[in-house]
Design an enzyme around this catalytic site. Structure first.
Site, PDB file in Angstrom:
ATOM      1  N   CYS A   8       0.701  -1.125  -0.201  1.00  0.00           N
ATOM      2  CA  CYS A   8       0.212  -0.023   0.217  1.00  0.00           C
ATOM      3  C   CYS A   8       0.985   1.128   0.333  1.00  0.00           C
ATOM      4  CB  CYS A   8      -0.941   0.519   1.556  1.00  0.00           C
ATOM      5  SG  CYS A   8      -1.923  -1.247   0.914  1.00  0.00           S
ATOM      6  N   HIS A  60     -12.470  10.196  -8.739  1.00  0.00           N
ATOM      7  CA  HIS A  60     -11.438   9.574  -9.639  1.00  0.00           C
ATOM      8  C   HIS A  60     -10.326  11.060  -9.507  1.00  0.00           C
ATOM      9  CE1 HIS A  60     -13.815   7.297 -12.064  1.00  0.00           C
ATOM     10  NE2 HIS A  60     -13.283   7.092 -12.888  1.00  0.00           N
ATOM     11  N   GLU A 108     -13.519  -0.689   1.435  1.00  0.00           N
ATOM     12  CA  GLU A 108     -11.839  -0.355   0.673  1.00  0.00           C
ATOM     13  C   GLU A 108     -12.195  -1.202  -0.197  1.00  0.00           C
ATOM     14  OE1 GLU A 108      -7.923  -0.335   0.914  1.00  0.00           O
ATOM     15  OE2 GLU A 108      -8.091   1.248   2.505  1.00  0.00           O
TER      16      GLU A 108
END
Length: 120
Positions: free
Chosen positions: A26, A70, A109
């Site tokens: 991550c 986005h 998530e």
């Protein structure tokens, strides 16, 4: 009668977690299809028969969704370390003033990993 209503929203965004070890997956830039649940709670109006119009929740979410969708979450003020936990609190804090009956924000998530934040 008291109830809890839950409204779902979705957005796509990239992020990386700058405070995890360099070897952690991550730490690299990656993206998610986030699902958000806004939970409101309170007494049902005996005249209308509802707690709140779902459109009101939509109206509160819309500006946040536009900021998040986005984009790279790390570039949004307050989300420099955009863990699910920090994102849930950030959303809660942004929504609570406009939606006082907000009881919880849930950030998915992935399909099987989520964080719930109730303002504590």
């Amino acid at each position: 009668m008291n109830v809890r209503l839950i409204k779902e929203f979705r957005f796509e965004a990239a992020h990386h977690l700058p405070r995890v070890p360099a070897s952690h997956k991550c730490q690299r830039l990656h993206g998610h299809s986030f699902k958000i649940e806004l939970t409101v709670a309170g007494a049902v109006d005996p005249v209308t028969g509802w707690l709140i119009d779902y459109d009101t929740i939509d109206d509160v979410w819309r500006p946040l969704g536009q900021v998040l969708d986005h984009n790279c979450l790390n570039e949004i003020p307050g989300l420099e370390n955009p863990t699910s936990e920090n994102l849930a609190k950030w959303i809660f804090d942004a929504v609570k003033e406009k939606l006082p009956m907000l009881a919880q924000v849930t950030v998915f998530e992935t399909c099987d990993a989520r964080c719930e934040y109730a303002g504590e």
